[in-house]
Motif scaffolding. Structure first.
Motif, PDB file in Angstrom:
ATOM      1  N   HIS A  28     -29.898  16.273  -1.359  1.00 26.21           N
ATOM      2  CA  HIS A  28     -29.131  14.868  -1.689  1.00 26.21           C
ATOM      3  C   HIS A  28     -29.748  13.720  -0.975  1.00 26.21           C
ATOM      4  O   HIS A  28     -30.100  12.628  -1.673  1.00 26.21           O
ATOM      5  CB  HIS A  28     -27.981  14.795  -1.144  1.00 26.21           C
ATOM      6  N   GLY A  45     -27.910  19.720 -14.695  1.00 22.08           N
ATOM      7  CA  GLY A  45     -28.807  19.224 -13.413  1.00 22.08           C
ATOM      8  C   GLY A  45     -30.241  18.593 -13.877  1.00 22.08           C
ATOM      9  O   GLY A  45     -30.385  17.430 -13.457  1.00 22.08           O
ATOM     10  N   MET A  98     -20.317  15.113 -16.792  1.00 16.56           N
ATOM     11  CA  MET A  98     -21.290  14.701 -15.479  1.00 16.56           C
ATOM     12  C   MET A  98     -21.577  13.301 -15.821  1.00 16.56           C
ATOM     13  O   MET A  98     -21.575  12.466 -14.951  1.00 16.56           O
ATOM     14  CB  MET A  98     -22.568  15.524 -15.347  1.00 16.56           C
ATOM     15  N   ARG A 142     -31.046  14.954 -13.770  1.00 14.99           N
ATOM     16  CA  ARG A 142     -31.549  14.750 -12.506  1.00 14.99           C
ATOM     17  C   ARG A 142     -30.759  14.731 -11.422  1.00 14.99           C
ATOM     18  O   ARG A 142     -30.501  13.927 -10.319  1.00 14.99           O
ATOM     19  CB  ARG A 142     -32.480  13.423 -12.602  1.00 14.99           C
ATOM     20  N   ILE A 143     -29.530  15.434 -11.464  1.00 14.58           N
ATOM     21  CA  ILE A 143     -28.884  15.851 -10.315  1.00 14.58           C
ATOM     22  C   ILE A 143     -29.182  17.102  -9.617  1.00 14.58           C
ATOM     23  O   ILE A 143     -29.291  18.175 -10.368  1.00 14.58           O
ATOM     24  CB  ILE A 143     -27.320  16.078 -10.966  1.00 14.58           C
ATOM     25  N   ARG A 199     -20.277  11.451 -12.299  1.00 13.75           N
ATOM     26  CA  ARG A 199     -21.392  12.073 -11.755  1.00 13.75           C
ATOM     27  C   ARG A 199     -21.364  12.403 -10.319  1.00 13.75           C
ATOM     28  O   ARG A 199     -21.191  11.653  -9.509  1.00 13.75           O
ATOM     29  CB  ARG A 199     -22.736  10.896 -11.834  1.00 13.75           C
ATOM     30  N   ASP A 202     -22.894  14.133  -6.612  1.00 11.63           N
ATOM     31  CA  ASP A 202     -24.280  14.120  -5.830  1.00 11.63           C
ATOM     32  C   ASP A 202     -25.143  15.336  -5.882  1.00 11.63           C
ATOM     33  O   ASP A 202     -26.302  15.224  -6.193  1.00 11.63           O
ATOM     34  CB  ASP A 202     -24.028  13.634  -4.311  1.00 11.63           C
ATOM     35  N   ILE A 203     -24.479  16.442  -5.961  1.00  5.46           N
ATOM     36  CA  ILE A 203     -24.856  17.713  -6.180  1.00  5.46           C
ATOM     37  C   ILE A 203     -24.024  18.540  -7.245  1.00  5.46           C
ATOM     38  O   ILE A 203     -22.835  18.455  -7.004  1.00  5.46           O
ATOM     39  CB  ILE A 203     -25.335  18.523  -4.821  1.00  5.46           C
ATOM     40  N   ILE A 204     -24.426  19.657  -7.740  1.00  7.46           N
ATOM     41  CA  ILE A 204     -23.848  20.420  -8.357  1.00  7.46           C
ATOM     42  C   ILE A 204     -24.004  21.858  -7.715  1.00  7.46           C
ATOM     43  O   ILE A 204     -25.170  22.279  -7.316  1.00  7.46           O
ATOM     44  CB  ILE A 204     -24.141  20.416 -10.045  1.00  7.46           C
ATOM     45  N   ARG A 258     -19.927  18.934  -7.372  1.00  8.84           N
ATOM     46  CA  ARG A 258     -19.191  19.347  -8.618  1.00  8.84           C
ATOM     47  C   ARG A 258     -19.597  21.130  -8.658  1.00  8.84           C
ATOM     48  O   ARG A 258     -20.659  21.159  -8.574  1.00  8.84           O
ATOM     49  CB  ARG A 258     -19.610  18.968  -9.760  1.00  8.84           C
TER      50      ARG A 258
END
Length: 137
Positions: free
Chosen positions: A135, A101, A78, A105-106, A82, A84-86, A5
């Motif tokens: 990740h 995040g 989110m 916890r992203i 959701r 895996d990473i922002i 994202r």
């Protein structure tokens, strides 16, 4: 496939936003599913560029709001989808992305997108490298 994202402050025309199609293109060439979100529209000149490149985007607000409003809207977004990473760029988007995040916890990769177009491929690969490391951790 890594879900990214990408959060930016706005779709205002100018340096950083005009490189978004190239950056997103690199992420997609490496097999990532990328979704773009902007906190606000502002003058919207980058929106035209994104549409020409076939890139969809979400807006947290059409007009300027405070950071708490963006954090709440992005948090809910989110929760529903959701990643895996922002990945964030520019100050406002980075603040919102880092707070959300942390709460969810992203992992977040933030950078200041003021680079020239000729450096985009290299910088995008560096972001992906760190995103993959975070990740997999």
């Amino acid at each position: 496939m890594m879900k990214i994202r990408y959060l930016v402050t706005s779709l205002e025309g100018g340096g950083g936003t005009f490189t978004l199609p190239s950056i997103i293109d690199v992420f997609r060439k490496y097999g990532c599913d990328v979704k773009l979100t902007a906190c606000e529209l502002r003058d919207g000149r980058a929106a035209e560029l994104l549409q020409k490149a076939g890139i969809d985007y979400d807006l947290l607000s059409i007009s300027k709001r405070n950071k708490l409003y963006y954090i709440k809207k992005f948090f809910v977004m989110m929760l529903k989808d959701r990643p895996d990473i922002i990945v964030t760029s520019l100050r406002g988007g980075s603040l919102v992305g880092q707070v959300v995040g942390k709460l969810l916890r992203i992992p977040v990769v933030s950078w200041l997108n003021n680079t020239k177009k000729k450096n985009i491929r290299a910088i995008s690969r560096i972001i992906l490298y760190y995103g993959l490391r975070i990740h997999k951790a």
